[in-house]
Design an enzyme around this catalytic site. Structure first.
Site, PDB file in Angstrom:
ATOM      1  CG  MET A   7      52.469  33.151  34.511  1.00  0.00           C
ATOM      2  SD  MET A   7      54.133  32.832  33.894  1.00  0.00           S
ATOM      3  CE  MET A   7      55.135  33.429  35.270  1.00  0.00           C
ATOM      4  CG  HIS A   8      52.990  38.379  34.591  1.00  0.00           C
ATOM      5  ND1 HIS A   8      54.171  37.955  35.168  1.00  0.00           N
ATOM      6  CD2 HIS A   8      53.062  38.012  33.284  1.00  0.00           C
ATOM      7  CE1 HIS A   8      54.920  37.381  34.248  1.00  0.00           C
ATOM      8  NE2 HIS A   8      54.272  37.398  33.106  1.00  0.00           N
ATOM      9  CG  ASP A  63      50.345  31.044  31.252  1.00  0.00           C
ATOM     10  OD1 ASP A  63      51.523  31.352  31.555  1.00  0.00           O
ATOM     11  OD2 ASP A  63      49.568  31.845  30.706  1.00  0.00           O
TER      12      ASP A  63
END
Length: 483
Positions: free
Chosen positions: A79-80, A235
């Site tokens: 992520m991110h 995830d």
């Protein structure tokens, strides 16, 4: 057949399952992380495609007939990450990853704007996407001026697979641009970082159809035309789908590179002051909370590197019976910490070392330190209104029974070990691919695995562990003043 593609930090995993959710096989492609400066962590998105190609090629080599029967593909990913594209879809710079901390000042500035916590339900962490764009705007203005689209890592894979700019709620919730309660981009927060909704991909639920596989790739992999791609998930939400952690009250503890204490919720329950993440789940009208620690198995791997012994050998030296804490305390802040401190600057430490402390003693302290970091997350979840009565263990670190005993005792809850099988993010992604392709009921697909074993807290050590945890808690403030 259904294919799950999980884009992790260290590699891409491709997992193939049939309609009965039996795993047919898997393939893998490795990835490296570039760290050109202190606190930086980057990857070239072209490497994600290369690794995905390798993973699928490995699957095709072993299971060509089954791969040809794929009807749905699900995506999961780290992520991110900030993947920046120009108007032609060209990558402008290496992706800034989830564990990159360079934008801590920008994160603090955005977090000081009360709109961000109010709308997103979360602190603006340095690892999130929005502060990374603020950093690029301040430090690489020529690149920022060319940005036409911002994609999360797995959604860049989707662009390659389908040609579509699409994301979904669970991953988008980790950007600091999503209105998490109503599940849509916030024009107000985007404008605060010099962007608009035009810079964002469209949004779907993780169970929805989100493009189809390009004919070129379908032919290359021996698949038919019209293979559906699901929205997928970040995830942790994908792992929750794989573990069946989708109903309110269900929870897991993930001992991966980072550590996650994840709880499914049936309602939006924000409490940003606790540094708990409150995100959309991959399933419609569902949310989740999680405490996140940045160095879980990474802490043991660090000790493995400097001791010259692999992680499994280190944990074997401790034996099977849980030991009382020795007085040595390890703070696992090797790359900062999220829950509960939101501190990108803090670093780890050993305290209480003495002549009699050997390698096994250091290993014990590392395992306890990570267990206490999970206890911090449990306390933060409690302050956000979530009470856990048991958790299921996943991730590479869960192979250590000693570590699971330490976690069960630190948290004072039983830890369930699932029956043999692969229930991680790639499996969850494949489940989402099945749901999207067949219109299946998500709750009938995302069921939990059987429990093979339950690790109970060691009651005789509860008091000693609580005392050691209180010592652990005090040390953060003590070393914070030295950083």
């Amino acid at each position: 057949m259904y294919l799950g593609l999980d884009l992790g930090t260290s590699g891409v995993k491709a997992l193939l399952m049939d309609a009965d959710q039996k795993i047919i096989g898997s393939g893998h492609g490795s990835l490296d992380v570039s760290r050109p400066h202190h606190g930086w962590s980057e990857q070239d998105p072209a490497e994600w495609i290369r690794a995905a190609e390798e993973a699928v090629a490995e699957l095709r080599s072993a299971h060509p007939t089954e791969l040809a029967a794929v009807r749905g593909i699900g995506l999961s990913g780290q992520m991110h990450g900030a993947t920046l594209l120009d108007a032609a879809g060209k990558v402008l710079r290496p992706c800034i990853l989830w564990n990159d901390t360079r934008s801590f000042a920008e994160a603090a500035s955005l977090d000081a704007d009360p709109r961000f916590r109010k709308i997103t339900g979360n602190i603006v962490f340095p690892g999130f996407t929005a502060p990374k764009l603020a950093w690029v705007q301040a430090n690489e203005p020529d690149i920022f001026a060319k940005v036409a689209k911002v994609l999360l890592p797995k959604d860049y894979l989707r662009l390659w697979l389908s040609g579509e700019y699409i994301s979904e709620m669970s991953d988008a919730a980790g950007t600091s641009w999503l209105d998490v309660a109503v599940r849509r981009w916030s024009p107000e927060l985007l404008a605060a970082t010099g962007l608009s909704t035009d810079h964002m991909p469209s949004l779907v639920e993780g169970t929805d159809q989100a493009g189809t596989l390009r004919g070129e790739l379908a032919s290359k992999w021996g698949m038919g035309q019209g293979v559906v791609i699901s929205g997928g998930a970040g995830d942790n939400a994908a792992s929750a789908c794989g573990m069946g952690t989708v109903k309110p009250g269900a929870a897991f503890v993930s001992l991966g590179t980072s550590g996650v204490l994840f709880a499914a919720n049936g309602a939006y329950l924000p409490n940003p002051e606790s540094a708990v993440h409150t995100f959309c789940h991959a399933l419609p009208q569902a949310w989740h909370q999680m405490g996140v620690i940045l160095s879980a198995t990474d802490s043991l791997n660090w000790l493995s590197t400097i001791s010259g012994k692999d992680a499994a050998e280190l944990t074997r030296e401790l034996g099977d019976e849980l030991r009382a804490p020795s007085g040595v305390t390890f703070l696992p802040y090797l790359s900062g910490e999220r829950t509960p401190h939101n501190d990108a600057v803090i670093r780890g430490s050993f305290t209480g070392l003495a002549h009699e402390i050997d390698r096994a003693g250091l290993t014990q302290a590392v395992l306890e330190g990570v267990a206490f970091a999970f206890r911090d997350s449990l306390e933060a979840l409690a302050s956000a209104g979530t009470t856990l009565t048991r958790v299921t263990a996943i991730g590479g670190g869960s192979r250590s029974r000693y570590w699971l005993k330490a976690i069960a005792t630190a948290l004072s809850v039983p830890v369930d070990i699932p029956a043999d099988g692969d229930f991680g993010a790639a499996f969850g992604a494949a489940r989402l691919g099945l749901i999207a392709a067949e219109g299946a009921d998500p709750h009938q697909v995302c069921t939990p695995p059987d429990t093979a074993e339950t690790i109970e807290p060691v009651g005789a050590l509860a008091g000693a562990y609580d005392e050691a945890y209180q010592r652990y808690r005090k040390l953060y403030a003590a070393i914070r003043g030295t950083m």
